[in-house]
Design an enzyme around this catalytic site. Structure first.
Site, mmCIF file in Angstrom:
data_model
loop_
_atom_site.group_PDB
_atom_site.id
_atom_site.type_symbol
_atom_site.label_atom_id
_atom_site.label_comp_id
_atom_site.label_asym_id
_atom_site.label_seq_id
_atom_site.Cartn_x
_atom_site.Cartn_y
_atom_site.Cartn_z
ATOM 1 C CE LYS A 314 -4.006 -2.102 2.293
ATOM 2 N NZ LYS A 314 -4.945 -2.025 3.438
ATOM 3 N NE ARG A 315 1.563 3.668 4.587
ATOM 4 C CZ ARG A 315 0.879 4.726 4.978
ATOM 5 N NH1 ARG A 315 0.904 5.818 4.235
ATOM 6 N NH2 ARG A 315 0.151 4.691 6.075
#
Length: 557
Positions: A314-315
């Site tokens: 997600k990052r």
């Protein structure tokens, strides 16, 4: 032909390299095709008929943005269900109240709606197996956890956090750097195996406790994965997972099994990161007496970073310069905004098309699929085992192809809003559509349309004079002064008419028309880009064309 070798609706007995996959009777027409595939490919899932309706589910936790890997899981579930006339269920797994994020559930629903992958049942629409939030099914899980304890397949554990840390520190070694709460260590901890019944009853009333599964020793736990074939684990490698937490909430391990059973799920597709947990789930199906109702499993490959090294997290999007969420996600606590594909300018059809080909193909060279084609051609046996690298340039290619493919009216309102957000009001819808048609081949993202066409609606204030001055002269100036009059006298201001008048006048001045095109473009656009210059002149009209020529001539001097 069924697995027993006979024609008709035979049993589901196992034969080597052929795995039974239940589908509904609505797919009878597919029989001959699958028999042909089966004869050509020995390692394939065999289709046999039964009356049980296909039911699949997507069960996210409402803890933040929806990763593109999650949307792909939705897509494969959705395609499989629709292909077989089944149901697609959305179930919210909100048992971890510490990680619950307000607004995340609605965000998930909005993402699925944008993608066109709407569920048949879910917390927002209801259904025959409601409720669809695990937090609202709390009492159900306790009942089954207690049954497991009663039957000797689970136990109460009273260990504090400090005692668990002490155990891990005590038994830590080079060969076992992270000791687990398992068959070896459970007998040295505070649980219902090491205490008398009276003490257990007393502690159940006095202090918090959890319920853990009792993993067996020296047992192979095996199952057939629809993508990976036969999968087997040693029970010795699995710890005694917590099934029911001290707050009375179930963990994923218990809840997913109970809910899949009660909601009559027939096929469970999820990411391969859950593969190591599958032995716990298989045993729970067995211990709860539901083994014959257990769904078919398929563990989907990971979506990898562009370099192929590790899962796309997600990052990674902000680090690598592209979105990883379906839609923008703003953290309600930190205020951090993480970009999504929708707001970046992707069409939902392109996004879904791109995701389908991350780990699957239909065996042909075709790359552009609409949802109907995907539903028709999708097959779980063609999902790859290995991870699929995410390529943002390829994702943009899909979007460009869909922009060219779709009617402008399908995304006109989205682009219009972008224009208005950037200060350009659109009042003539027909003219706006014509402009979008002119520039759509130049646009990869919906957000490109403003930069590629703003000058149709607003005269440029700055001009690329550096591109003009080296070859600017008096003859060209006189040409454009007279061209103003020629354009103003035109009865027909269509692109071809303007072009013809332009070239005729250039010939009269003995100037190559090509030497005049760049100055004309700078006059109308302000820079060296855009669609054919005569199309621009026709679109903005005679009066605006003359006004821009005048403005530019003053600056060219």
């Amino acid at each position: 032909m069924c697995p027993n070798g006979s024609l008709g609706r035979g049993g589901m007995s196992f034969i080597p390299h052929i795995y039974a996959l239940h589908i509904c009777t609505s797919a009878l027409i597919r029989t001959s095709a699958h028999l042909h595939i089966l004869s050509a490919h020995p390692h394939i899932y065999y289709f046999c008929f039964m009356t049980k309706k296909v039911r699949v589910r997507f069960a996210p936790s409402p803890t933040g943005g929806l990763h593109l890997g999650g949307v792909r899981t939705v897509l494969f579930n959705y395609l499989f269900a629709k292909q077989h006339g089944g149901d697609f269920i959305l179930r919210i797994e909100d048992t971890d109240q510490n990680r619950f994020v307000a607004g995340a559930e609605q965000y998930i629903i909005d993402c699925l709606n944008w993608c066109g992958l709407n569920p048949d049942e879910g917390p927002h629409i209801g259904g025959p197996f409601a409720p669809y939030r695990q937090s609202e099914r709390k009492d159900t899980y306790r009942q089954h956890a207690e049954q497991l304890v009663h039957d000797g397949h689970a136990y109460y554990a009273f260990d504090t956090t400090g005692e668990l840390d002490a155990m891990r520190e005590k038994f830590k070694s080079e060969s076992d750097p992270q000791p687990q709460y398992n068959f070896f260590h459970r007998n040295q901890m505070r649980n219902s195996f090491t205490m008398g019944n009276d003490e257990v009853r007393q502690l159940l009333m006095e202090q918090p406790y959890v319920i853990r599964i009792k993993m067996p020793q020296e047992e192979q736990v095996s199952f057939t994965d629809m993508i990976r074939g036969e999968v087997s684990f040693s029970s010795n490698t699995i710890d005694d997972k917590v099934l029911l937490k001290a707050d009375g909430m179930p963990t994923y391990h218990l809840a997913v099994v109970v809910d899949d059973y009660l909601m009559k799920i027939t096929h469970a597709f999820r990411g391969e990161e859950w593969l190591p947990s599958s032995p716990v789930h298989i045993l729970l199906w067995k211990y709860l007496g539901w083994q014959t109702e257990m769904p078919q499993w398929a563990h989907l490959p990971l979506i990898l970073k562009p370099d192929g090294h590790g899962k796309l997290s997600k990052r990674d999007g902000d680090k690598l310069g592209f979105p990883v969420f379906a839609m923008d996600w703003k953290d309600p606590e930190s205020g951090e905004l993480i970009s999504g594909f929708k707001e970046k300018g992707f069409l939902p059809e392109a996004f879904v098309n791109m995701l389908a080909l991350l780990g699957w193909n239909d065996g042909s060279e075709q790359e552009i699929f609409n949802i109907s084609e995907l539903t028709e051609k999708f097959s779980i046996e063609r999902v790859h085992k290995g991870g699929a690298r995410f390529d943002f340039e390829k994702a943009k290619w899909f979007n460009h192809e869909w922009i060219k493919k779709q009617p402008v009216q399908d995304w006109q309102l989205t682009v219009k809003k972008d224009f208005e957000d950037k200060g350009i009001s659109i009042t003539d819808e027909l003219s706006f559509i014509k402009v979008l048609e002119l520039v759509k081949d130049r646009c990869t993202l919906l957000t490109d349309f403003h930069d590629q066409s703003w000058f149709f609606f607003k005269a440029p204030e700055t001009l690329d004079l550096a591109a003009i001055k080296p070859k600017w002269n008096e003859a060209k100036k006189q040409f454009f002064l007279e061209f103003e009059e020629v354009v103003g006298a035109l009865q027909d201001a269509e692109s071809a008419t303007i072009e013809s008048a332009f070239k005729d006048l250039a010939a009269a001045y003995n100037i190559k028309a090509g030497d005049l095109l760049l100055p004309f473009r700078i006059m109308l656009v302000g820079a060296k880009f855009g669609p054919p210059v005569f199309d621009i002149a026709a679109a903005i009209g005679v009066a605006q064309t003359i006004e821009r020529i005048n403005y530019a001539l003053n600056h060219f001097e």
